[in-house]
Write a protein that holds these residues in place. Structure first.
Motif, PDB file in Angstrom:
ATOM      1  N   PRO A 189     106.908  14.631 -41.171  1.00 17.19           N
ATOM      2  CA  PRO A 189     107.360  14.681 -42.570  1.00 17.19           C
ATOM      3  C   PRO A 189     106.276  15.286 -43.454  1.00 17.19           C
ATOM      4  CG  PRO A 189     106.709  12.448 -41.978  1.00 17.19           C
ATOM      5  CD  PRO A 189     106.652  13.252 -40.717  1.00 17.19           C
ATOM      6  N   TYR A 218     107.206  15.792 -46.971  1.00 12.55           N
ATOM      7  CA  TYR A 218     107.569  15.312 -48.311  1.00 12.55           C
ATOM      8  C   TYR A 218     108.367  14.032 -48.126  1.00 12.55           C
ATOM      9  CZ  TYR A 218     108.732  15.848 -53.326  1.00 12.55           C
ATOM     10  OH  TYR A 218     108.832  15.692 -54.691  1.00 12.55           O
ATOM     11  N   PHE A 235     114.184  12.102 -51.357  1.00 15.88           N
ATOM     12  CA  PHE A 235     114.053  13.388 -50.681  1.00 15.88           C
ATOM     13  C   PHE A 235     113.126  13.277 -49.478  1.00 15.88           C
ATOM     14  CE2 PHE A 235     112.085  17.777 -50.708  1.00 15.88           C
ATOM     15  CZ  PHE A 235     113.223  18.445 -50.287  1.00 15.88           C
ATOM     16  N   SER A 286     111.437  15.919 -46.297  1.00 16.19           N
ATOM     17  CA  SER A 286     111.305  17.247 -45.719  1.00 16.19           C
ATOM     18  C   SER A 286     110.441  17.149 -44.471  1.00 16.19           C
ATOM     19  CB  SER A 286     110.678  18.217 -46.726  1.00 16.19           C
ATOM     20  OG  SER A 286     110.775  19.562 -46.280  1.00 16.19           O
ATOM     21  N   TYR A 299     108.432  19.326 -41.140  1.00 13.20           N
ATOM     22  CA  TYR A 299     107.887  20.516 -40.491  1.00 13.20           C
ATOM     23  C   TYR A 299     108.140  20.364 -38.997  1.00 13.20           C
ATOM     24  CZ  TYR A 299     104.220  23.880 -39.039  1.00 13.20           C
ATOM     25  OH  TYR A 299     103.515  24.919 -38.476  1.00 13.20           O
ATOM     26  N   GLY A 359     112.022  24.341 -40.815  1.00  9.57           N
ATOM     27  CA  GLY A 359     111.927  23.356 -41.877  1.00  9.57           C
ATOM     28  C   GLY A 359     113.258  22.637 -42.021  1.00  9.57           C
ATOM     29  N   SER A 385     115.120  19.644 -44.504  1.00 11.16           N
ATOM     30  CA  SER A 385     114.997  18.836 -45.712  1.00 11.16           C
ATOM     31  C   SER A 385     116.333  18.170 -46.010  1.00 11.16           C
ATOM     32  CB  SER A 385     114.560  19.704 -46.900  1.00 11.16           C
ATOM     33  OG  SER A 385     113.332  20.358 -46.624  1.00 11.16           O
ATOM     34  N   ASP A 396     118.627  15.429 -48.769  1.00  9.04           N
ATOM     35  CA  ASP A 396     118.876  14.635 -49.967  1.00  9.04           C
ATOM     36  C   ASP A 396     119.204  13.215 -49.505  1.00  9.04           C
ATOM     37  OD1 ASP A 396     119.982  13.348 -52.187  1.00  9.04           O
ATOM     38  OD2 ASP A 396     120.951  15.163 -52.933  1.00  9.04           O
ATOM     39  N   THR A 421     118.641  23.083 -49.165  1.00 14.20           N
ATOM     40  CA  THR A 421     118.281  24.481 -48.938  1.00 14.20           C
ATOM     41  C   THR A 421     118.120  25.170 -50.286  1.00 14.20           C
ATOM     42  OG1 THR A 421     120.584  25.220 -48.907  1.00 14.20           O
ATOM     43  CG2 THR A 421     119.631  24.495 -46.798  1.00 14.20           C
ATOM     44  N   LEU A 437     110.403  24.676 -46.329  1.00 14.02           N
ATOM     45  CA  LEU A 437     110.359  23.226 -46.452  1.00 14.02           C
ATOM     46  C   LEU A 437     109.637  22.882 -47.744  1.00 14.02           C
ATOM     47  CD1 LEU A 437     107.456  21.974 -44.249  1.00 14.02           C
ATOM     48  CD2 LEU A 437     108.422  24.233 -43.817  1.00 14.02           C
ATOM     49  N   PHE A 438     109.281  21.623 -47.903  1.00 16.49           N
ATOM     50  CA  PHE A 438     108.688  21.180 -49.158  1.00 16.49           C
ATOM     51  C   PHE A 438     107.543  20.215 -48.857  1.00 16.49           C
ATOM     52  CE2 PHE A 438     113.064  22.297 -49.736  1.00 16.49           C
ATOM     53  CZ  PHE A 438     113.099  23.011 -50.926  1.00 16.49           C
ATOM     54  N   THR A 439     106.589  20.142 -49.782  1.00 19.83           N
ATOM     55  CA  THR A 439     105.480  19.207 -49.636  1.00 19.83           C
ATOM     56  C   THR A 439     105.101  18.653 -50.996  1.00 19.83           C
ATOM     57  OG1 THR A 439     103.213  18.923 -48.820  1.00 19.83           O
ATOM     58  CG2 THR A 439     103.724  21.011 -49.880  1.00 19.83           C
TER      59      THR A 439
END
Length: 317
Positions: free
Chosen positions: A171, A173, A178, A180, A182, A200, A202, A204, A212, A263-265
């Motif tokens: 993970p 994030y 939320f 996300s 890797y 990636g 992610s 909700d 996305t 993805l997100f961090t």
């Protein structure tokens, strides 16, 4: 939390950068990965047993069964707020059944989650994570079968060196709303070096639905153009001898965006992470060029409901 995410992000980069000529990702995997997991947190349970097993050349149909049933240790849980993360590590050595020569070495780490009070969302996300796990077992089975066939035909001169398979999911994030991840898969088939594929994922956490660019923006094409320009400008600002890309990056970046992992961090601040695949925009020595874009610079392109996903909460702060 920020410290842990930063350590994990640095780990991801260091693992990729070690994938160069004559260096195996597996050499540093165990110590660096374990230290990252225990940084700034306390696992609910810890399994310290040596889980390495030697698999003597099973048949094609039995590889997945033997490795998945016998090699996976008890799960460890890391808990953040109402979210628990369970890690399963398979470490396996596949050997020839006649002389015991090691043909394939694998470390495959999968992950599942449990969100307290949200069984439907938990199931939806775990279905996606389970598919990754199943694909990895199938890939490992395929690698073992090919290694055995090559060894029977021409010995170690044909397969060059023991094949290797490293895979893990982490993970990047975590918040109340939320998640996300890797996702890295590295395979070595002999020769100078192996290769990695990055994904990636992610989600909700209100619905379990994937997040996305298209789902968080009502103008996704313009948003992607903004991301491309932001990355190009980041590279232009770098000294030329430090750029992790070929000289034609202003052309290749737009062309390769569809193959990136997005993805997100929230290692330091909520950001989009764009990971280009190996060789796509730079040499192998650049591994997978990775760029961060703060969410605060993207708000023009975000739906109002999407902005809520990236707001700080008790977990992410």
């Amino acid at each position: 939390m920020g410290k842990r995410y930063l350590v994990l992000l640095l780990l991801l980069i260091s693992l990729l950068l070690t994938a160069c000529d004559g260096v195996s990702l597996f050499d540093k995997y165990e110590t660096t990965f374990e230290s990252a997991l225990t940084t700034d947190t306390s696992p609910v349970s810890t399994n310290t047993e040596d889980t390495t097993s030697i698999t003597p050349a099973p048949t094609e149909s039995s590889v997945a069964e033997e490795t998945s049933d016998e090699s996976l240790p008890d799960s460890e849980a890391l808990v953040y707020g109402n979210i628990s993360f369970y890690y399963d590590m398979m470490e396996d050595v596949y050997a020839d059944e006649n002389d015991g020569t090691e043909l394939v070495y694998a470390q495959i780490q999968n992950i599942s989650i449990d969100i307290e009070g949200q069984p439907a969302v938990t199931e939806t996300i775990n279905d996606a994570l389970s598919q990754i796990s199943a694909d990895r077992i199938a890939d490992y089975e395929f690698m073992c079968v090919l290694a055995q066939g090559g060894y029977i035909e021409g010995g170690m001169e044909l397969i060059v060196a023991p094949y290797e398979y490293l895979a893990y999911t982490e993970p990047t994030y975590i918040s109340d709303s939320f998640l996300s991840f890797y996702v890295l898969d590295y395979q070595y088939w002999g020769g100078a070096h192996g290769g990695s594929i990055v994904q990636g994922l992610s989600f909700d956490l209100a619905t379990g639905e994937p997040v996305t660019i298209e789902s968080i923006s009502d103008q996704p094409d313009a948003f992607l153009n903004f991301i491309e320009e932001h990355i190009i400008n980041q590279i232009i600002e770098m000294p030329e001898d430090e750029r992790p890309v070929f000289n034609d990056f202003e052309t290749t970046i737009p062309n390769e965006m569809e193959h990136t992992a997005i993805l997100f961090t929230n290692a330091e601040e909520p950001s989009i992470v764009v990971v280009f695949q190996e060789y796509s925009i730079g040499p192998y020595s650049s591994a997978t060029p990775t760029f961060l874009i703060p969410i605060s610079e993207c708000e023009t392109y975000l739906r109002d409901e999407a902005k809520i996903l990236f707001e700080p909460d008790d977990i992410s702060e």
